[in-house]
Design an enzyme around this catalytic site. Structure first.
Site, PDB file in Angstrom:
ATOM      1  N   ARG A   1     -14.697 -22.062 -39.534  1.00 29.98           N
ATOM      2  CA  ARG A   1     -13.913 -22.592 -38.407  1.00 29.98           C
ATOM      3  C   ARG A   1     -12.658 -23.310 -38.886  1.00 29.98           C
ATOM      4  O   ARG A   1     -12.295 -24.359 -38.343  1.00 29.98           O
ATOM      5  CB  ARG A   1     -14.731 -23.573 -37.556  1.00 29.98           C
ATOM      6  CG  ARG A   1     -15.898 -22.983 -36.854  1.00 29.98           C
ATOM      7  CD  ARG A   1     -15.530 -22.436 -35.482  1.00 29.98           C
ATOM      8  NE  ARG A   1     -16.667 -21.681 -34.962  1.00 29.98           N
ATOM      9  CZ  ARG A   1     -17.591 -22.184 -34.156  1.00 29.98           C
ATOM     10  NH1 ARG A   1     -17.474 -23.411 -33.732  1.00 29.98           N
ATOM     11  NH2 ARG A   1     -18.580 -21.445 -33.757  1.00 29.98           N
TER      12      ARG A   1
ATOM     13  N   TYR B   1     -28.226 -16.231 -28.029  1.00 36.33           N
ATOM     14  CA  TYR B   1     -27.205 -16.500 -27.000  1.00 36.33           C
ATOM     15  C   TYR B   1     -27.395 -15.589 -25.789  1.00 36.33           C
ATOM     16  O   TYR B   1     -27.260 -16.024 -24.643  1.00 36.33           O
ATOM     17  CB  TYR B   1     -25.799 -16.332 -27.576  1.00 36.33           C
ATOM     18  CG  TYR B   1     -25.371 -17.509 -28.426  1.00 36.33           C
ATOM     19  CD1 TYR B   1     -24.795 -18.633 -27.846  1.00 36.33           C
ATOM     20  CD2 TYR B   1     -25.560 -17.503 -29.803  1.00 36.33           C
ATOM     21  CE1 TYR B   1     -24.419 -19.719 -28.626  1.00 36.33           C
ATOM     22  CE2 TYR B   1     -25.191 -18.583 -30.584  1.00 36.33           C
ATOM     23  CZ  TYR B   1     -24.613 -19.695 -29.989  1.00 36.33           C
ATOM     24  OH  TYR B   1     -24.264 -20.767 -30.758  1.00 36.33           O
TER      25      TYR B   1
ATOM     26  N   ARG C   1      -9.700 -26.289 -32.926  1.00 36.77           N
ATOM     27  CA  ARG C   1      -9.095 -27.292 -32.044  1.00 36.77           C
ATOM     28  C   ARG C   1      -8.631 -28.549 -32.755  1.00 36.77           C
ATOM     29  O   ARG C   1      -7.899 -29.345 -32.187  1.00 36.77           O
ATOM     30  CB  ARG C   1     -10.105 -27.665 -30.948  1.00 36.77           C
ATOM     31  CG  ARG C   1     -10.328 -26.545 -29.969  1.00 36.77           C
ATOM     32  CD  ARG C   1     -11.593 -26.760 -29.181  1.00 36.77           C
ATOM     33  NE  ARG C   1     -12.731 -26.812 -30.094  1.00 36.77           N
ATOM     34  CZ  ARG C   1     -13.996 -26.858 -29.709  1.00 36.77           C
ATOM     35  NH1 ARG C   1     -14.290 -26.883 -28.438  1.00 36.77           N
ATOM     36  NH2 ARG C   1     -14.966 -26.900 -30.604  1.00 36.77           N
TER      37      ARG C   1
ATOM     38  N   ASP D   1     -14.906 -14.162 -32.455  1.00 36.87           N
ATOM     39  CA  ASP D   1     -16.156 -14.867 -32.221  1.00 36.87           C
ATOM     40  C   ASP D   1     -17.309 -13.889 -32.316  1.00 36.87           C
ATOM     41  O   ASP D   1     -17.169 -12.712 -31.951  1.00 36.87           O
ATOM     42  CB  ASP D   1     -16.159 -15.565 -30.858  1.00 36.87           C
ATOM     43  CG  ASP D   1     -17.241 -16.636 -30.820  1.00 36.87           C
ATOM     44  OD1 ASP D   1     -16.979 -17.758 -31.296  1.00 36.87           O
ATOM     45  OD2 ASP D   1     -18.357 -16.336 -30.367  1.00 36.87           O
TER      46      ASP D   1
ATOM     47  N   ARG E   1      -3.312 -21.873 -28.106  1.00 33.51           N
ATOM     48  CA  ARG E   1      -4.341 -21.620 -27.106  1.00 33.51           C
ATOM     49  C   ARG E   1      -3.799 -21.889 -25.696  1.00 33.51           C
ATOM     50  O   ARG E   1      -4.074 -21.144 -24.760  1.00 33.51           O
ATOM     51  CB  ARG E   1      -5.584 -22.472 -27.358  1.00 33.51           C
ATOM     52  CG  ARG E   1      -6.747 -22.016 -26.486  1.00 33.51           C
ATOM     53  CD  ARG E   1      -8.032 -22.747 -26.765  1.00 33.51           C
ATOM     54  NE  ARG E   1      -7.965 -24.137 -26.334  1.00 33.51           N
ATOM     55  CZ  ARG E   1      -9.022 -24.920 -26.164  1.00 33.51           C
ATOM     56  NH1 ARG E   1     -10.222 -24.444 -26.398  1.00 33.51           N
ATOM     57  NH2 ARG E   1      -8.890 -26.165 -25.781  1.00 33.51           N
TER      58      ARG E   1
HETATM   59  O1  CP3 Z   1     -14.494 -19.548 -38.900  1.00 28.09           O
HETATM   60  C1  CP3 Z   1     -13.424 -19.228 -38.356  1.00 28.09           C
HETATM   61  O2  CP3 Z   1     -12.402 -19.947 -38.401  1.00 28.09           O
HETATM   62  C2  CP3 Z   1     -13.325 -17.855 -37.711  1.00 28.09           C
HETATM   63  C3  CP3 Z   1     -13.524 -17.812 -36.305  1.00 28.09           C
HETATM   64  C4  CP3 Z   1     -14.907 -18.077 -35.761  1.00 28.09           C
HETATM   65  C5  CP3 Z   1     -15.122 -18.700 -34.508  1.00 28.09           C
HETATM   66  N1  CP3 Z   1     -16.457 -18.645 -34.240  1.00 28.09           N
HETATM   67  C6  CP3 Z   1     -14.062 -19.263 -33.674  1.00 28.09           C
HETATM   68  C7  CP3 Z   1     -14.400 -20.138 -32.556  1.00 28.09           C
HETATM   69  C8  CP3 Z   1     -16.161 -17.704 -36.261  1.00 28.09           C
HETATM   70  C9  CP3 Z   1     -16.510 -17.090 -37.599  1.00 28.09           C
HETATM   71  C10 CP3 Z   1     -17.128 -18.067 -35.283  1.00 28.09           C
HETATM   72  C11 CP3 Z   1     -18.555 -17.785 -35.439  1.00 28.09           C
HETATM   73  C12 CP3 Z   1     -19.508 -18.283 -34.450  1.00 28.09           C
HETATM   74  N2  CP3 Z   1     -19.315 -18.429 -33.101  1.00 28.09           N
HETATM   75  C13 CP3 Z   1     -20.844 -18.624 -34.741  1.00 28.09           C
HETATM   76  C14 CP3 Z   1     -21.520 -18.499 -36.105  1.00 28.09           C
HETATM   77  C15 CP3 Z   1     -21.152 -19.598 -37.031  1.00 28.09           C
HETATM   78  C16 CP3 Z   1     -21.510 -20.958 -36.530  1.00 28.09           C
HETATM   79  O3  CP3 Z   1     -20.580 -21.715 -36.243  1.00 28.09           O
HETATM   80  O4  CP3 Z   1     -22.709 -21.250 -36.458  1.00 28.09           O
HETATM   81  C17 CP3 Z   1     -21.438 -19.030 -33.542  1.00 28.09           C
HETATM   82  C18 CP3 Z   1     -22.872 -19.504 -33.376  1.00 28.09           C
HETATM   83  C19 CP3 Z   1     -20.476 -18.894 -32.513  1.00 28.09           C
HETATM   84  C20 CP3 Z   1     -20.648 -19.133 -31.052  1.00 28.09           C
HETATM   85  C21 CP3 Z   1     -19.665 -20.101 -30.545  1.00 28.09           C
HETATM   86  N3  CP3 Z   1     -18.338 -19.821 -30.304  1.00 28.09           N
HETATM   87  C22 CP3 Z   1     -19.867 -21.456 -30.224  1.00 28.09           C
HETATM   88  C23 CP3 Z   1     -21.191 -22.183 -30.369  1.00 28.09           C
HETATM   89  C24 CP3 Z   1     -18.648 -21.966 -29.776  1.00 28.09           C
HETATM   90  C25 CP3 Z   1     -18.351 -23.346 -29.253  1.00 28.09           C
HETATM   91  C26 CP3 Z   1     -18.026 -24.201 -30.416  1.00 28.09           C
HETATM   92  C27 CP3 Z   1     -17.461 -25.529 -29.985  1.00 28.09           C
HETATM   93  O5  CP3 Z   1     -17.314 -26.328 -30.901  1.00 28.09           O
HETATM   94  O6  CP3 Z   1     -17.170 -25.734 -28.802  1.00 28.09           O
HETATM   95  C28 CP3 Z   1     -17.698 -20.939 -29.867  1.00 28.09           C
HETATM   96  C29 CP3 Z   1     -16.265 -21.049 -29.540  1.00 28.09           C
HETATM   97  C30 CP3 Z   1     -15.344 -20.947 -30.709  1.00 28.09           C
HETATM   98  N4  CP3 Z   1     -15.418 -19.976 -31.656  1.00 28.09           N
HETATM   99  C31 CP3 Z   1     -14.243 -21.813 -31.004  1.00 28.09           C
HETATM  100  C32 CP3 Z   1     -13.642 -21.293 -32.147  1.00 28.09           C
HETATM  101  C33 CP3 Z   1     -12.430 -21.809 -32.836  1.00 28.09           C
HETATM  102  C34 CP3 Z   1     -13.768 -22.987 -30.163  1.00 28.09           C
HETATM  103  C35 CP3 Z   1     -13.025 -22.393 -28.998  1.00 28.09           C
HETATM  104  C36 CP3 Z   1     -12.055 -23.318 -28.339  1.00 28.09           C
HETATM  105  O7  CP3 Z   1     -12.487 -24.097 -27.487  1.00 28.09           O
HETATM  106  O8  CP3 Z   1     -10.852 -23.222 -28.672  1.00 28.09           O
END
Ligand code: CP3
Length: 356
Positions: free
Chosen positions: A27, A154, A31, A77, A40
């Site tokens: 990540r 999920y 944000r 994602d 965004r």
């Molecule tokens: O790592 C990176 O920078 C690459 C992009 C990436 C994202 N999600 C961007 C993202 C990757 C590799 C993921 C993987 C992902 N997504 C996982 C597996 C790894 C982990 O973190 O356990 C999972 C379980 C998800 C599902 C997911 N997507 C969740 C739980 C969330 C909410 C997270 C939060 O903190 O609110 C997301 C959204 C998401 N995916 C964001 C980002 C940057 C935040 C989106 C936003 O509000 O801008």
């Protein structure tokens, strides 16, 4: 064989000795960065950004430019393939992902569509090509996918899995339906990862964030065969890394699949991990992302302590044990990256066996 421009990260994944450990963060685009927030807002939301190749490429490159990390990870994602399979998906601010029509019965699972990545996820391949064109040759480009169990969590819970009891009920009581879902997901994950490699991904990460919730026997029965199958089918195409959060009790089994690397969360002491698995796989990790809520000085000191525990053994990728938190000060990310860059100067690791 080492080539002059071979990205440090790929050298480390092959467990070649490197002048310093490569570094990137899960990540790393997110944000906590003002430039991410700005893009965004311009795109209209997270999904709009992730499904538009130009935006996705730009945000992928933001942390590389700002922190000079050794890898770019595709901005996307793990849940987008579920959308491609026909599920509704949205991201609610503050709540995270929401799938308003969760899979709870055989019919909804039978109704999932087969995915052709180039047809249903074309923005992924396009974004990878755009990033590769901009990225220095000494930086690695990473693709990724969620593992079937985490995607199922999920899809069945309809959002953040929590204790995951709907999925567990399906798994225990309607095992054939569960297996049908896992089979469909494994197929999509495999083709999605292959597609990413075709489009320029030089290594892939399989995220099984939720599989660590299971007892070892259940993990072996319900999860391991699918992940092993996915990894096997990618063998020789690109280095494969596996992340399981809370996976200390099953890491021997994960290593037995013969991935190229494992990414550890922060609960596993990394020195002991190298003692146990360092001859078999490369090891990524594993500072607690919450440490980055402290000061840059503390972050740098904690990262150096981690590097000391590794002691310069080959095959280490410096990273966090999970994703960067939203409240993180970018200066703390910079201080973390600096610890890896300074390690080559004899400050810690890679030849200098020093302990502080
Ligand atoms: O790592 C990176 O920078 C690459 C992009 C990436 C994202 N999600 C961007 C993202 C990757 C590799 C993921 C993987 C992902 N997504 C996982 C597996 C790894 C982990 O973190 O356990 C999972 C379980 C998800 C599902 C997911 N997507 C969740 C739980 C969330 C909410 C997270 C939060 O903190 O609110 C997301 C959204 C998401 N995916 C964001 C980002 C940057 C935040 C989106 C936003 O509000 O801008």
């Amino acid at each position: 064989m080492s080539t002059p421009n071979e990205p440090l990260l790929l050298q480390a994944l092959a467990r070649k000795p490197t002048p310093r450990p490569p570094v990137w963060l899960m990540r790393q685009a997110g944000r906590y960065m003002a430039e991410y927030q700005a893009l965004r807002a311009q795109a209209g939301g997270f999904l709009e950004m992730a499904t538009n190749a130009a935006y996705a490429a730009e945000v992928t490159l933001q942390p590389v430019r700002r922190f000079d990390v050794d890898a770019a990870i595709l901005f996307s994602d793990i849940l987008l393939p579920l959308q491609a399979m026909g599920m509704d998906l949205r991201f609610d601010p503050g709540r995270g992902p929401v799938l308003p029509r969760p899979l709870r019965d055989a019919a909804s699972i039978d109704g999932l569509r087969a995915v052709s990545p180039h047809k249903h996820l074309p923005y992924v391949g396009e974004a990878l090509r755009l990033v590769r064109a901009e990225l220095d040759r000494d930086k690695a480009l990473l693709g990724f996918a969620g593992a079937p169990f985490t995607l199922a969590a999920y899809a069945v819970e309809g959002g953040a899995p929590g204790a995951g009891m709907n999925l567990r009920a399906l798994m225990y009581r309607h095992t054939a339906v569960f297996e049908n879902l896992m089979g469909k997901l494994a197929e999509v994950v495999t083709s999605h990862l292959r597609y990413q490699v075709e489009c320029g991904a030089q290594a892939v990460v399989l995220f099984d964030t939720w599989a660590g919730q299971l007892a070892r026997d259940d993990f072996m029965d319900f999860v391991a065969p699918w992940n092993e199958q996915i990894l096997k089918s990618l063998q020789g195409l690109a280095p494969r890394m596996v992340f399981v959060r809370d996976g200390g009790h099953i890491m021997d089994d994960v290593v037995a699949w013969k991935p190229d690397a494992v990414a550890l969360d922060w609960r596993i002491p990394i020195g002991a991990a190298f003692d146990r698995w360092g001859d078999d796989v490369a090891i990524q990790g594993n500072l607690d992302p919450a440490v980055l809520l402290s000061t840059p000085e503390d972050v740098n000191a904690r990262a150096r302590r981690l590097l000391d525990a590794v002691g310069g053994r080959p095959g280490h990728v410096l990273s966090l044990g999970h994703g960067v938190l939203k409240a993180t000060d970018p200066e703390c990310v910079a201080a973390f990256v600096a610890a890896a860059k300074e390690a080559g100067n004899g400050a810690a690791g890679n030849g200098a066996a020093g302990n502080g």
